[in-house]
Design a protein around this motif. Structure first.
Motif, short mmCIF file in Angstrom:
data_model
loop_
_atom_site.label_atom_id
_atom_site.label_comp_id
_atom_site.label_asym_id
_atom_site.label_seq_id
_atom_site.Cartn_x
_atom_site.Cartn_y
_atom_site.Cartn_z
N SER A 1 0.84 -1.19 0.00
CA SER A 1 0.00 0.00 0.00
C SER A 1 0.88 1.24 0.00
O SER A 1 2.07 1.19 0.37
CB SER A 1 -0.92 0.01 1.23
N VAL A 2 0.30 2.36 -0.41
CA VAL A 2 1.00 3.64 -0.42
C VAL A 2 -0.03 4.74 -0.44
O VAL A 2 -1.17 4.54 -0.88
CB VAL A 2 1.93 3.75 -1.66
N ASP A 3 0.32 5.91 0.08
CA ASP A 3 -0.53 7.09 -0.04
C ASP A 3 -0.02 7.95 -1.18
O ASP A 3 1.18 8.25 -1.27
CB ASP A 3 -0.53 7.90 1.26
N ILE A 4 -0.94 8.36 -2.06
CA ILE A 4 -0.62 9.23 -3.19
C ILE A 4 -1.44 10.50 -3.04
O ILE A 4 -2.67 10.45 -2.86
CB ILE A 4 -0.89 8.53 -4.53
N TYR A 5 -0.78 11.65 -3.12
CA TYR A 5 -1.35 12.92 -2.68
C TYR A 5 -1.78 13.82 -3.85
O TYR A 5 -1.09 13.92 -4.86
CB TYR A 5 -0.32 13.69 -1.84
N GLN A 6 -2.92 14.48 -3.64
CA GLN A 6 -3.38 15.56 -4.48
C GLN A 6 -4.49 16.30 -3.72
O GLN A 6 -5.21 15.70 -2.93
CB GLN A 6 -3.89 15.05 -5.83
N THR A 7 -4.59 17.59 -3.94
CA THR A 7 -5.57 18.40 -3.22
C THR A 7 -7.00 17.98 -3.54
O THR A 7 -7.23 17.27 -4.52
CB THR A 7 -5.35 19.89 -3.55
N PRO A 8 -7.98 18.41 -2.73
CA PRO A 8 -9.36 17.99 -2.94
C PRO A 8 -9.88 18.33 -4.33
O PRO A 8 -9.53 19.36 -4.92
CB PRO A 8 -10.13 18.78 -1.87
N GLY A 9 -10.72 17.42 -4.85
CA GLY A 9 -11.37 17.65 -6.14
C GLY A 9 -10.69 16.99 -7.32
O GLY A 9 -11.20 17.05 -8.44
N ALA A 10 -9.54 16.33 -7.11
CA ALA A 10 -8.87 15.63 -8.21
C ALA A 10 -9.66 14.36 -8.55
O ALA A 10 -10.22 13.69 -7.68
CB ALA A 10 -7.44 15.26 -7.82
N THR A 11 -9.70 14.03 -9.83
CA THR A 11 -10.45 12.86 -10.29
C THR A 11 -9.70 11.57 -9.99
O THR A 11 -8.51 11.44 -10.30
CB THR A 11 -10.72 12.95 -11.80
N LEU A 12 -10.40 10.62 -9.39
CA LEU A 12 -9.84 9.30 -9.11
C LEU A 12 -10.28 8.32 -10.19
O LEU A 12 -11.44 8.32 -10.62
CB LEU A 12 -10.31 8.81 -7.74
N VAL A 13 -9.34 7.48 -10.64
CA VAL A 13 -9.58 6.54 -11.73
C VAL A 13 -8.98 5.18 -11.38
O VAL A 13 -8.27 5.04 -10.39
CB VAL A 13 -8.97 7.06 -13.05
N SER A 14 -9.25 4.20 -12.22
CA SER A 14 -8.63 2.88 -12.05
C SER A 14 -7.12 2.98 -12.19
O SER A 14 -6.62 3.67 -13.07
CB SER A 14 -9.17 1.91 -13.09
N PRO A 15 -6.37 2.26 -11.35
CA PRO A 15 -4.91 2.29 -11.49
C PRO A 15 -4.36 1.28 -12.49
O PRO A 15 -3.15 1.27 -12.74
CB PRO A 15 -4.44 1.95 -10.07
N PHE A 16 -5.22 0.44 -13.08
CA PHE A 16 -4.71 -0.63 -13.94
C PHE A 16 -4.54 -0.17 -15.38
O PHE A 16 -5.37 0.56 -15.94
CB PHE A 16 -5.66 -1.83 -13.91
N GLY A 17 -3.46 -0.63 -16.02
CA GLY A 17 -3.23 -0.38 -17.43
C GLY A 17 -4.26 -1.10 -18.28
O GLY A 17 -4.89 -2.08 -17.84
N SER A 18 -4.41 -0.66 -19.52
CA SER A 18 -5.42 -1.23 -20.41
C SER A 18 -4.90 -2.41 -21.22
O SER A 18 -5.67 -3.07 -21.91
CB SER A 18 -5.92 -0.15 -21.37
#
Length: 232
Positions: free
Chosen positions: A80-97
């Protein structure tokens, strides 16, 4: 949904396909009778935040030691890890296509629930769990849990299929609790956990404070590491 970028496809295709997985270790073994197919091709893991983000901003959440709290297939997630960005950033799937060998990857939502043990979204938002499958073989390769999801769209439900740019929700600020301890917008983050279907996945050993982009590889599933919390 945005189209897959050329860079992301190229990054996935450039990796050499991994060898077939060895028998699962005793600590993370699958039953031999009726076992699911073992993954034979790796899939890249990318930041679950669209656009720029920061890896382990304060040097307190490296995947070599950061706490893991979620389980898949009755096993504690691999890293696990924490990845940072300020509020309102769009979250998406982390998997490649695509897999390293170029096979298409599909991603399905397998978990949607409050992320904190209190069951109250105000304490830390949603946990959205995703499963990556090699469509060429039907093999489930791994799963990822994206935690601290705010403003989740109504169509992000268990069973939904998502693309690499399908919005899962947004980064957000939540009230202080045992589950969520953040001071100021610079501390806002998503907690990412990853696990292989068999054997162990791995993380890319970025330094604390590394700036990430959409195409920055942060880990892989389908690898044959010998234990959890190991670098690729």
């Amino acid at each position: 949904m945005r189209l897959v970028t050329v860079a992301r496809l190229a990054a996935a295709g450039a990796l050499v396909a991994s060898s077939a997985l060895l028998a699962a270790s005793a600590s993370q073994a699958q039953d031999t009778e009726g076992a699911q197919p073992r993954a034979t091709d790796t899939v890249n893991v990318y930041p679950p935040i669209q656009g720029a983000s920061t890896w382990d901003r304060f040097g307190e959440t490296p995947p070599s030691s950061h706490h893991r709290v979620f389980y898949n297939w009755d096993y504690l997630n691999d890293w696990s890890v924490d990845i940072y960005q300020t509020p309102g950033a769009t979250l998406v799937s982390p998997f490649g296509s695509k897999t390293a060998g170029g096979s298409p990857v599909s991603v399905q939502v397998v978990t949607v629930q409050p992320g904190c043990a209190t069951g109250d979204l105000a304490d830390g938002g949603y946990r959205v769990g995703l499963e990556a499958k090699n469509d060429a073989t039907g093999e489930v390769v791994g799963r990822a849990d994206v935690m601290h999801v705010d403003n989740k769209p109504d169509d992000i439900v268990v069973g939904a299929t998502v693309g690499p740019w399908t919005k899962l929700g947004e980064t957000g600020r939540f009230r202080a609790s045992k589950c969520y301890q953040v001071n100021g917008d610079t501390g806002v983050h998503t907690h990412l956990e990853v696990i292989n279907k068999t054997k162990y996945s791995c993380y890319v050993n970025h330094g604390a404070g590394t700036e990430l982009g959409d195409e920055t590889v942060v880990g892989r599933v389908g690898t044959t590491n010998s234990g959890p919390q190991q670098a690729c």
